[in-house]
Scaffold this motif. Structure first.
Motif, PDB file in Angstrom:
ATOM      1  N   PHE A 309       0.818  -1.218   0.000  1.00 10.85           N
ATOM      2  CA  PHE A 309       0.000   0.000   0.000  1.00 10.85           C
ATOM      3  C   PHE A 309       0.855   1.274   0.000  1.00 10.85           C
ATOM      4  CE2 PHE A 309      -2.331   3.429   1.997  1.00 10.85           C
ATOM      5  CZ  PHE A 309      -3.560   3.367   1.371  1.00 10.85           C
ATOM      6  N   ASP A 310       1.906   1.280   0.838  1.00 12.99           N
ATOM      7  CA  ASP A 310       2.679   2.516   1.007  1.00 12.99           C
ATOM      8  C   ASP A 310       3.435   2.932  -0.248  1.00 12.99           C
ATOM      9  OD1 ASP A 310       1.807   2.631   3.571  1.00 12.99           O
ATOM     10  OD2 ASP A 310       3.554   1.599   4.410  1.00 12.99           O
ATOM     11  N   ASN A 311       3.680   2.000  -1.143  1.00  9.02           N
ATOM     12  CA  ASN A 311       4.476   2.344  -2.337  1.00  9.02           C
ATOM     13  C   ASN A 311       3.687   2.245  -3.640  1.00  9.02           C
ATOM     14  OD1 ASN A 311       7.046   2.879  -1.059  1.00  9.02           O
ATOM     15  ND2 ASN A 311       6.982   0.726  -0.466  1.00  9.02           N
ATOM     16  N   ALA A 312       2.367   2.311  -3.522  1.00  2.00           N
ATOM     17  CA  ALA A 312       1.543   2.130  -4.733  1.00  2.00           C
ATOM     18  C   ALA A 312       1.218   3.447  -5.436  1.00  2.00           C
ATOM     19  CB  ALA A 312       0.244   1.412  -4.369  1.00  2.00           C
ATOM     20  N   GLY A 313       1.639   4.561  -4.842  1.00  4.11           N
ATOM     21  CA  GLY A 313       1.208   5.874  -5.331  1.00  4.11           C
ATOM     22  C   GLY A 313       1.481   6.123  -6.804  1.00  4.11           C
ATOM     23  N   MET A 314       2.646   5.716  -7.291  1.00  7.03           N
ATOM     24  CA  MET A 314       2.968   6.076  -8.670  1.00  7.03           C
ATOM     25  C   MET A 314       2.167   5.261  -9.680  1.00  7.03           C
ATOM     26  SD  MET A 314       4.523   8.655  -8.122  1.00  7.03           S
ATOM     27  CE  MET A 314       4.573   9.153  -9.818  1.00  7.03           C
ATOM     28  N   THR A 315       1.936   3.978  -9.399  1.00  8.43           N
ATOM     29  CA  THR A 315       1.109   3.233 -10.372  1.00  8.43           C
ATOM     30  C   THR A 315      -0.352   3.692 -10.315  1.00  8.43           C
ATOM     31  OG1 THR A 315       1.177   1.354  -8.861  1.00  8.43           O
ATOM     32  CG2 THR A 315       2.430   1.146 -10.885  1.00  8.43           C
ATOM     33  N   CYS A 316      -0.770   4.208  -9.155  1.00  2.00           N
ATOM     34  CA  CYS A 316      -2.135   4.767  -9.091  1.00  2.00           C
ATOM     35  C   CYS A 316      -2.201   6.038  -9.942  1.00  2.00           C
ATOM     36  CB  CYS A 316      -2.535   5.062  -7.644  1.00  2.00           C
ATOM     37  SG  CYS A 316      -2.686   3.569  -6.646  1.00  2.00           S
ATOM     38  N   SER A 317      -1.120   6.822  -9.927  1.00  2.00           N
ATOM     39  CA  SER A 317      -1.058   8.012 -10.793  1.00  2.00           C
ATOM     40  C   SER A 317      -1.060   7.604 -12.265  1.00  2.00           C
ATOM     41  CB  SER A 317       0.226   8.807 -10.517  1.00  2.00           C
ATOM     42  OG  SER A 317      -0.041   9.893  -9.683  1.00  2.00           O
ATOM     43  N   LEU A 318      -0.300   6.561 -12.553  1.00  2.00           N
ATOM     44  CA  LEU A 318      -0.248   6.075 -13.946  1.00  2.00           C
ATOM     45  C   LEU A 318      -1.648   5.666 -14.415  1.00  2.00           C
ATOM     46  CD1 LEU A 318       1.646   5.058 -16.355  1.00  2.00           C
ATOM     47  CD2 LEU A 318       1.400   2.821 -15.304  1.00  2.00           C
ATOM     48  N   ALA A 319      -2.332   4.928 -13.549  1.00  2.00           N
ATOM     49  CA  ALA A 319      -3.692   4.468 -13.902  1.00  2.00           C
ATOM     50  C   ALA A 319      -4.621   5.652 -14.119  1.00  2.00           C
ATOM     51  CB  ALA A 319      -4.242   3.562 -12.796  1.00  2.00           C
ATOM     52  N   LYS A 320      -4.515   6.656 -13.231  1.00  3.04           N
ATOM     53  CA  LYS A 320      -5.430   7.810 -13.339  1.00  3.04           C
ATOM     54  C   LYS A 320      -5.115   8.618 -14.604  1.00  3.04           C
ATOM     55  CE  LYS A 320      -8.798  10.234 -11.247  1.00  3.04           C
ATOM     56  NZ  LYS A 320      -9.032  11.348 -12.096  1.00  3.04           N
ATOM     57  N   ASP A 365      -6.419  15.305 -12.931  1.00  2.00           N
ATOM     58  CA  ASP A 365      -6.714  14.833 -14.294  1.00  2.00           C
ATOM     59  C   ASP A 365      -5.459  14.225 -14.923  1.00  2.00           C
ATOM     60  OD1 ASP A 365      -5.157  17.014 -14.934  1.00  2.00           O
ATOM     61  OD2 ASP A 365      -6.797  18.201 -15.786  1.00  2.00           O
ATOM     62  N   ALA A 366      -5.569  13.891 -16.205  1.00  2.99           N
ATOM     63  CA  ALA A 366      -4.446  13.208 -16.871  1.00  2.99           C
ATOM     64  C   ALA A 366      -3.190  14.088 -16.862  1.00  2.99           C
ATOM     65  CB  ALA A 366      -4.843  12.842 -18.297  1.00  2.99           C
ATOM     66  N   GLY A 367      -3.358  15.401 -17.019  1.00  6.11           N
ATOM     67  CA  GLY A 367      -2.214  16.317 -16.998  1.00  6.11           C
ATOM     68  C   GLY A 367      -1.536  16.321 -15.639  1.00  6.11           C
ATOM     69  N   PHE A 368      -2.319  16.402 -14.588  1.00  7.04           N
ATOM     70  CA  PHE A 368      -1.790  16.400 -13.212  1.00  7.04           C
ATOM     71  C   PHE A 368      -0.951  15.136 -12.969  1.00  7.04           C
ATOM     72  CE2 PHE A 368      -2.051  15.079  -8.800  1.00  7.04           C
ATOM     73  CZ  PHE A 368      -1.946  16.252  -8.050  1.00  7.04           C
ATOM     74  N   HIS A 369      -1.513  13.981 -13.365  1.00  6.82           N
ATOM     75  CA  HIS A 369      -0.823  12.718 -13.044  1.00  6.82           C
ATOM     76  C   HIS A 369       0.347  12.426 -13.982  1.00  6.82           C
ATOM     77  CE1 HIS A 369      -3.107  11.623  -9.590  1.00  6.82           C
ATOM     78  NE2 HIS A 369      -4.213  11.986 -10.222  1.00  6.82           N
ATOM     79  N   SER A 370       0.271  12.896 -15.226  1.00  9.61           N
ATOM     80  CA  SER A 370       1.428  12.736 -16.118  1.00  9.61           C
ATOM     81  C   SER A 370       2.585  13.569 -15.571  1.00  9.61           C
ATOM     82  CB  SER A 370       1.099  13.218 -17.533  1.00  9.61           C
ATOM     83  OG  SER A 370      -0.015  12.538 -18.013  1.00  9.61           O
ATOM     84  N   ASP A 371       2.265  14.764 -15.119  1.00  7.18           N
ATOM     85  CA  ASP A 371       3.285  15.658 -14.559  1.00  7.18           C
ATOM     86  C   ASP A 371       3.902  15.039 -13.297  1.00  7.18           C
ATOM     87  OD1 ASP A 371       4.513  18.370 -14.470  1.00  7.18           O
ATOM     88  OD2 ASP A 371       3.479  18.427 -12.529  1.00  7.18           O
ATOM     89  N   ARG A 372       3.045  14.471 -12.462  1.00  4.11           N
ATOM     90  CA  ARG A 372       3.512  13.863 -11.209  1.00  4.11           C
ATOM     91  C   ARG A 372       4.453  12.682 -11.512  1.00  4.11           C
ATOM     92  NH1 ARG A 372       0.880  10.251  -7.336  1.00  4.11           N
ATOM     93  NH2 ARG A 372       1.528  10.817  -5.241  1.00  4.11           N
ATOM     94  N   TRP A 373       4.018  11.898 -12.481  1.00  3.16           N
ATOM     95  CA  TRP A 373       4.832  10.738 -12.870  1.00  3.16           C
ATOM     96  C   TRP A 373       6.185  11.207 -13.409  1.00  3.16           C
ATOM     97  CZ3 TRP A 373       4.370   5.442 -12.641  1.00  3.16           C
ATOM     98  CH2 TRP A 373       5.294   4.724 -13.394  1.00  3.16           C
ATOM     99  N   ALA A 374       6.157  12.223 -14.273  1.00  3.53           N
ATOM    100  CA  ALA A 374       7.388  12.713 -14.892  1.00  3.53           C
ATOM    101  C   ALA A 374       8.343  13.291 -13.843  1.00  3.53           C
ATOM    102  CB  ALA A 374       7.051  13.772 -15.938  1.00  3.53           C
ATOM    103  N   ARG A 375       7.815  14.110 -12.950  1.00 10.95           N
ATOM    104  CA  ARG A 375       8.662  14.708 -11.907  1.00 10.95           C
ATOM    105  C   ARG A 375       9.293  13.616 -11.048  1.00 10.95           C
ATOM    106  NH1 ARG A 375       7.613  20.283 -10.851  1.00 10.95           N
ATOM    107  NH2 ARG A 375       5.905  20.931 -12.180  1.00 10.95           N
ATOM    108  N   ASN A 376       8.462  12.637 -10.682  1.00  9.71           N
ATOM    109  CA  ASN A 376       8.957  11.570  -9.813  1.00  9.71           C
ATOM    110  C   ASN A 376      10.009  10.702 -10.507  1.00  9.71           C
ATOM    111  OD1 ASN A 376       8.321  10.764  -7.074  1.00  9.71           O
ATOM    112  ND2 ASN A 376       7.992   8.746  -7.996  1.00  9.71           N
TER     113      ASN A 376
END
Ligand SMILES: Cc1cc2nc3c(=O)[nH]c(=O)nc-3n(C[C@H](O)[C@H](O)[C@H](O)COP(=O)(O)OP(=O)(O)OC[C@H]3O[C@@H](n4cnc5c(N)ncnc54)[C@H](O)[C@@H]3O)c2cc1C
Length: 379
Positions: A309-320, A365-376
């Protein structure tokens, strides 16, 4: 990791498919949309869902739940997305249950999880304060007073906020707007006189509310998780929400795609079925491949939540991110391939479009999560 359901999860899927088709098809949602009941959903149906173990789908069995985890929650959400089923499932059984089960004290668990599982208690998560999702930008204040805090501030787009019995509010106990440190989650009764809740009609005809809190006194017992360190918990709750919301959107996208390909096979123009035109076939094939990728991204995020659970954040962003793009494409293409008539009320397609439009904005939205994924990832 195999991206398929196990036997138990498939049985849950079959049960949900049959139940929702009978009790909560799109026609039921239309009735709610047209008659505008104060709750925004059917309470009797919600209690029936609770009896089947859906309200406590992620809650462990020791607290009255069915312990199916996030894949189970996603299986249900996908079928709800296919039927546009309105219920407090997302706000209560996903956000509320995650918050309490993952971050609550033993006392908070005992007081809340069984009530969630039985369908008795409804929850809402109050995070955002502006028109766009931004969980770091929190100014809602929690000032120390006596042996507790005084809460004041305003929240927007609180899903099921107007019907919830309990609110989880992200407030600032220290730091400045934009700091992730200094955020604390508070669990409060929603019917306190210091809380004013105004339902805000949304284009998807679902429930959301603006909430204003003016001088609500709470004790330290109301804190959920760590003082000043609530951002990590908030991220965990949001991740669960993002993954399950993605599963719902995936269901909606798959449903409209099915309806659209059926239409392409039956609608005749220029003396032939329009599905025989290569231009439409290419668009349908593109959508079919995008939908397969979306389904994989969603299942991966749900499995990650169950496994770590604690490390699932990025794949949840990818899915969103992926689901936000694909579900919008699917619903827009559905309207287009129905020659524009998809927007008329006689067709369900426009209703899916509206629901997806709202769901893809919620929690980024997709922009928010793409940005989050890219930064991370260091871009
Ligand atoms: C039965 C039916 C059949 C159709 N068939 C076809 C077809 O064969 N081919 C085709 O191309 N299209 C078809 N359409 C689609 C339709 O005709 C138009 O393409 C569509 O409505 C866009 O019109 P519009 O540009 O005037 O925008 P509008 O529909 O007026 O608005 C477009 C967007 O702008 C927003 N908006 C409008 N005014 C304002 C304002 N003042 N301030 C802020 N926002 C505003 C609206 O809310 C909306 O989001 C069909 C529609 C229907 C209902």
């Amino acid at each position: 990791m195999l991206l398929i359901l196990n036997e138990e999860q498939e049985m849950l899927q079959d049960a949900a498919r049959g139940f929702l088709a009978e009790k909560a098809p799109v026609a039921a949602f239309r009735k709610i949309r047209d008659s505008k009941p104060a709750d925004g959903f059917c309470r009797e149906l919600w209690l029936e869902m609770a009896q089947m173990g859906w309200a406590g789908i992620i809650v462990e069995e020791e607290h009255g739940g069915s312990g199916f985890g996030y894949v189970g929650a996603g299986v249900l959400a996908e079928q709800m997305g296919r039927n546009l089923t309105a219920s407090p499932f997302f706000s209560t059984s996903v956000l509320g249950a995650t918050a309490i089960q993952q971050f609550g004290t033993e006392k908070q668990k005992e007081e809340n999880l069984a009530a969630i599982s039985s369908g008795e208690s409804l929850f809402a998560l109050a995070v955002d304060e502006g028109p766009r999702h931004n969980p770091g930008r929190i100014t809602f204040s929690a000032e120390p007073s006596g042996n507790g805090f005084t809460l004041s501030g305003a929240k927007t787009f609180v899903a099921d906020g107007h019907v919830a019995d309990r609110l989880i509010i992200a407030a600032r106990t220290s730091g400045e707007e934009g700091d992730t440190h200094g955020i604390t989650l508070f669990l409060v009764d929603a019917d306190a006189p210091e809380i004013v809740r105004e339902r805000t009609p949304m284009v998807d005809s679902r429930n959301a509310a603006n909430i204003v809190v003016d001088g609500l006194e709470v004790t330290g017992d109301a804190i959920l998780g760590e003082l000043d360190g609530g951002y990590g918990a908030l991220e965990g709750i949001l991740s669960a929400g993002r993954a399950v919301l993605s599963a719902e959107m995936s269901g909606s996208a798959q449903q409209v795609f099915g309806v659209t390909t059926d239409y392409l096979k039956e609608r005749e123009q220029f003396g032939q079925k329009i599905g025989s035109f290569q231009g439409l076939q290419h668009r349908a094939a593109h959508l079919a491949t995008e939908i397969e990728m979306m389904k994989s991204a969603v299942l991966k995020s749900l499995k990650d939540l169950d496994a770590d659970f604690d490390n699932a954040g990025m794949t949840c962003s990818l899915a969103k991110a992926k689901t936000g793009q694909v579900a919008q494409l699917a619903t827009k293409e559905a309207i287009q391939m129905h020659g524009g008539i998809g927007v008329t009320d006689e067709y369900d397609v426009g209703l899916y479009f509206k629901r997806v439009h709202v769901a893809q904005q919620m929690f980024g939205d997709a922009g928010f999560h793409s940005d989050r994924w890219a930064r991370n990832s260091g871009f």
